[in-house]
Design a protein around this motif. Structure first.
Motif, PDB file in Angstrom:
ATOM      1  N   GLU A 167      -2.677   7.859   0.222  1.00 58.03           N
ATOM      2  CA  GLU A 167      -1.609   8.508   0.977  1.00 58.03           C
ATOM      3  C   GLU A 167      -0.307   7.789   0.664  1.00 58.03           C
ATOM      4  O   GLU A 167      -0.096   6.641   1.044  1.00 58.03           O
ATOM      5  CB  GLU A 167      -1.897   8.446   2.475  1.00 58.03           C
ATOM      6  N   TYR A 171       1.372  15.462   4.506  1.00 55.57           N
ATOM      7  CA  TYR A 171       0.977  14.282   3.752  1.00 55.57           C
ATOM      8  C   TYR A 171       1.147  14.514   2.250  1.00 55.57           C
ATOM      9  O   TYR A 171       0.827  15.593   1.733  1.00 55.57           O
ATOM     10  CB  TYR A 171      -0.491  13.938   4.036  1.00 55.57           C
ATOM     11  N   TYR A 189      -0.132  12.929  -1.298  1.00 51.86           N
ATOM     12  CA  TYR A 189      -1.151  12.030  -1.834  1.00 51.86           C
ATOM     13  C   TYR A 189      -0.872  11.713  -3.302  1.00 51.86           C
ATOM     14  O   TYR A 189      -0.459  12.580  -4.065  1.00 51.86           O
ATOM     15  CB  TYR A 189      -2.551  12.656  -1.716  1.00 51.86           C
TER      16      TYR A 189
END
Length: 332
Positions: A79, A300, A302
């Protein structure tokens, strides 16, 4: 760097069970291919003999490449950045605090006012998403700080609130009316007053019931707290020559019927705090009753880590192919 690594497809790790099977197959096959030959000297075969012993390196390279491919299929990722957009529907709260001389009574430790400041301070710290204001009242009332989201301002103002700034007395109606005035223009989803007193209404030109009706009109809920032990309490009864208070036992008088009525008509609740622990429990309960609604969206980003593994697997397979077709060519 990889402390928070996660795998998007961890089920591919089951393929590692094939590696021991491949190793057993290789050992079995290698044993079948080995033949014995008796000769008088191995002088001419020294280099070739070393290459033969190193031949399992080819299989090891292939296993390492396969391991890298399996790990890549599991998609390791980290992340990198998470962007959070938070919409808070906060509560506007005004804390109306009695600062009359009776708040210096010592039935709470070290006295009622100090105990209240300590407990109220912890309550404020637990409301990070709300706006809070302070109103002080005795024989009259005033705004110590308007509603604000800056908790440091509120906490500093709370520490400064003390007896002596106002004419003595207990003007509950004035304290409640000033609090309503601070909240009447609020656009918050919920508006709350926490009114604390240790006496009966004996000052001011606004009746408590009139102030309660104003709170109802503006949709303001009021929690009322009666502060003081049951019976007698060591309280200020006169002044000494040096201007300090002389203490003596005095009957604790709280107009509980009035406080209950204010809480009832405004949709709040009445509490009685007879000691420090009970006062803490009351503020904890109010904290639970008045929950702030928070809507949170998380996005998020990644960082995929499988690419280096694929690159490593390619290098290992290329090395294995190069060795197989050069150094170990005569043994295959």
């Amino acid at each position: 760097m990889f402390d928070n690594i996660e795998f998007a497809n961890p089920q591919f790790f089951w393929l590692f069970l094939l590696l021991p099977m491949a190793l057993l197959w290789y050992l079995f096959k290698h044993r079948e291919e080995v033949a014995s030959l008796k000769i008088s000297s191995i002088k001419g075969f020294t280099v070739s003999s070393l290459a033969s012993k190193l031949r399992p390196v080819l299989f090891a390279l292939r296993l390492l490449a396969l391991s890298s491919i399996i790990t890549a299929l599991a998609r390791p990722q980290v992340e990198d950045i998470s962007t959070r957009t938070k919409t808070t529907k906060g509560i506007d709260i005004v804390m109306a605090i009695d600062v009359s001389s009776s708040m210096l009574a010592r039935d709470l430790k070290p006295n009622r006012l100090t105990a209240l400041r300590n407990v109220a301070g912890e309550f404020i710290k637990k409301r990070p998403n709300d706006r809070i204001g302070l109103v002080g009242y005795a024989g009259e009332s005033y705004t110590k700080t308007p509603i604000t989201s800056d908790k440091s301002i509120v906490l500093n103002a709370l520490r400064e609130i003390s007896y002596g700034d106002l004419e003595d007395g207990t003007a509950i109606g004035m304290g409640l009316a000033t609090s309503v005035n601070r909240l009447k223009e609020s656009k918050a989803i919920s508006k709350v007053i926490i009114l604390l007193t240790d006496g009966v209404n004996n000052s001011g030109f606004i009746e408590p019931k009139t102030a309660a009706d104003l709170a109802v009109e503006f949709g303001i809920k009021t929690y009322t707290i009666g502060l003081g032990t049951n019976g007698n309490a060591l309280s200020p009864v006169a002044y000494n020559r040096d201007g300090t208070f002389r203490y003596g036992m005095r009957q604790v008088e709280i107009d509980e019927a009035l406080l209950k009525d204010i809480a009832k008509v405004t949709g709040g609740k009445y509490f009685r705090a007879t000691d420090n622990e009970k006062l803490e429990e009351i503020y904890d309960e109010i904290n639970k009753l008045e929950k702030t609604e928070i809507e949170e969206f998380k996005y998020y980003k990644y960082d995929e880590k499988y690419r280096p593994l694929i690159f490593l697997a390619g290098i290992l397979l290329l090395l294995e192919w190069a060795l197989r077709n050069s150094v170990f060519k005569s043994f295959i």
